[in-house]
Design an enzyme around this catalytic site. Structure first.
Site, PDB file in Angstrom:
ATOM      1  N   THR A  54      43.673 -46.731  86.351  1.00 39.40           N
ATOM      2  CA  THR A  54      44.465 -45.509  86.197  1.00 39.40           C
ATOM      3  C   THR A  54      45.895 -45.969  85.916  1.00 39.40           C
ATOM      4  O   THR A  54      46.226 -47.111  86.224  1.00 39.40           O
ATOM      5  CB  THR A  54      44.467 -44.671  87.489  1.00 39.40           C
ATOM      6  OG1 THR A  54      44.991 -45.484  88.534  1.00 39.40           O
ATOM      7  CG2 THR A  54      43.073 -44.221  87.879  1.00 39.40           C
ATOM      8  N   THR A  55      46.782 -45.253  85.403  1.00 41.22           N
ATOM      9  CA  THR A  55      46.802 -43.884  84.909  1.00 41.22           C
ATOM     10  C   THR A  55      47.180 -43.939  83.428  1.00 41.22           C
ATOM     11  O   THR A  55      47.936 -44.813  83.025  1.00 41.22           O
ATOM     12  CB  THR A  55      47.845 -43.065  85.712  1.00 41.22           C
ATOM     13  OG1 THR A  55      47.446 -43.036  87.091  1.00 41.22           O
ATOM     14  CG2 THR A  55      48.039 -41.664  85.191  1.00 41.22           C
TER      15      THR A  55
END
Length: 281
Positions: A54-55
């Site tokens: 992520t992100t």
């Protein structure tokens, strides 16, 4: 098949037979076991622990689109990798940012790159940006069985639409459902915080420099509130991956450029720890 190729010096008949312009269809006919969605996982109890990335964030500007990602991968509450790469070129005018199970996501990106290259070689032309987004949707859908076991892949796809003359962003869910996002988009565990930052900073007349600064601000805010998202690591010189796609094609910012942007944001945060605010009307 391999022995026959060595003995005759010719490609197997499968490679010489006219068929679909889809590489996935080709593999599905001749070696279906190689497709990720056809693999059988051993029976397990509970969720499978694997590194997750992520992100990812994306934002459009009048000249194109910026796609960026942080560098952290986690496994449970542990940091599995500090410098993972999550943003990849799909072809000359598009890119993919990956969130979810890292190993499967990277494999999916490689297959997607082959899919676009195969189509161009067979048809003699590139897929439209809309067509590329649809092909990626099909790949995500084929991973649904693994997603149901906790091995989901949820990418962001962005590119420059040469027919429309502008940047576009597409987001997905685990079933392969596709949505075109207007202006900006996020995915991954820190997406809610990154989206909040982008919402307050975005405007329609962003320059390329402002757009690249905006994605760093968004990733910083995500890292501030989400432990799975890694912020700029000055000590280790690990900075977000930032890519820009315009009518000139795909370009990844060099390490020095990314470092300069990250350091500028960090310096401003010394005065405004919670980040800049949109101007009041």
């Amino acid at each position: 098949m391999e022995a026959n190729t060595r003995s005759t010096g010719r490609l197997p008949a499968a490679f010489l037979t006219p068929g679909s312009s889809s590489f996935m269809d080709f593999i599905g006919v001749h070696q279906p076991e190689m497709l990720p969605g056809n693999r059988q996982l051993p029976p397990v109890q509970g969720a499978i622990e694997a590194p997750h990335g992520t992100t990812i964030v994306a934002v459009t500007f009048p000249g194109g689109v910026v796609l960026a990602g942080d560098r952290r991968a986690t496994m449970g509450n542990m940091i599995a990798q500090r410098d993972i790469e999550k943003v990849f070129p799909a072809d000359e005018y598009s890119a993919v940012g990956i969130a979810g199970t890292a190993g499967l996501a990277v494999e999916m990106v490689k297959l997607f790159q082959l899919e676009l290259e195969h189509f161009e070689k067979v048809e003699g032309a590139q897929l439209s940006l809309e067509g590329k987004a649809n092909r990626l949707s099909t790949m995500i859908r084929s991973n649904l069985a693994m997603a149901m076991q906790g091995l989901a892949v949820v990418p962001l796809f962005a590119g420059y639409d040469v027919d429309r003359g502008r940047g576009r962003i597409f987001s997905y869910d685990v079933t392969g459902g596709r949505s075109e996002e207007r202006s900006y988009a996020t995915t991954g565990s820190g997406s809610i915080f990154a989206r909040g930052a982008m919402k307050k900073l975005f405007h329609d007349e962003l320059t390329e420099e402002q757009a690249t600064t905006l994605v760093v601000q968004a990733l910083y805010d995500a890292a501030d509130d989400d432990s799975a998202t890694g912020g700029p690591d000055v000590a280790r010189r690990i900075y977000p991956i930032i890519t820009v796609i315009t009518e000139d094609g795909f370009r990844r910012l060099g390490d020095d450029e990314s470092a300069e942007l990250a350091r500028a944001v960090l310096e401003r945060r010394l005065e405004q720890p919670d980040g800049p605010r949109a101007a009041l009307l």
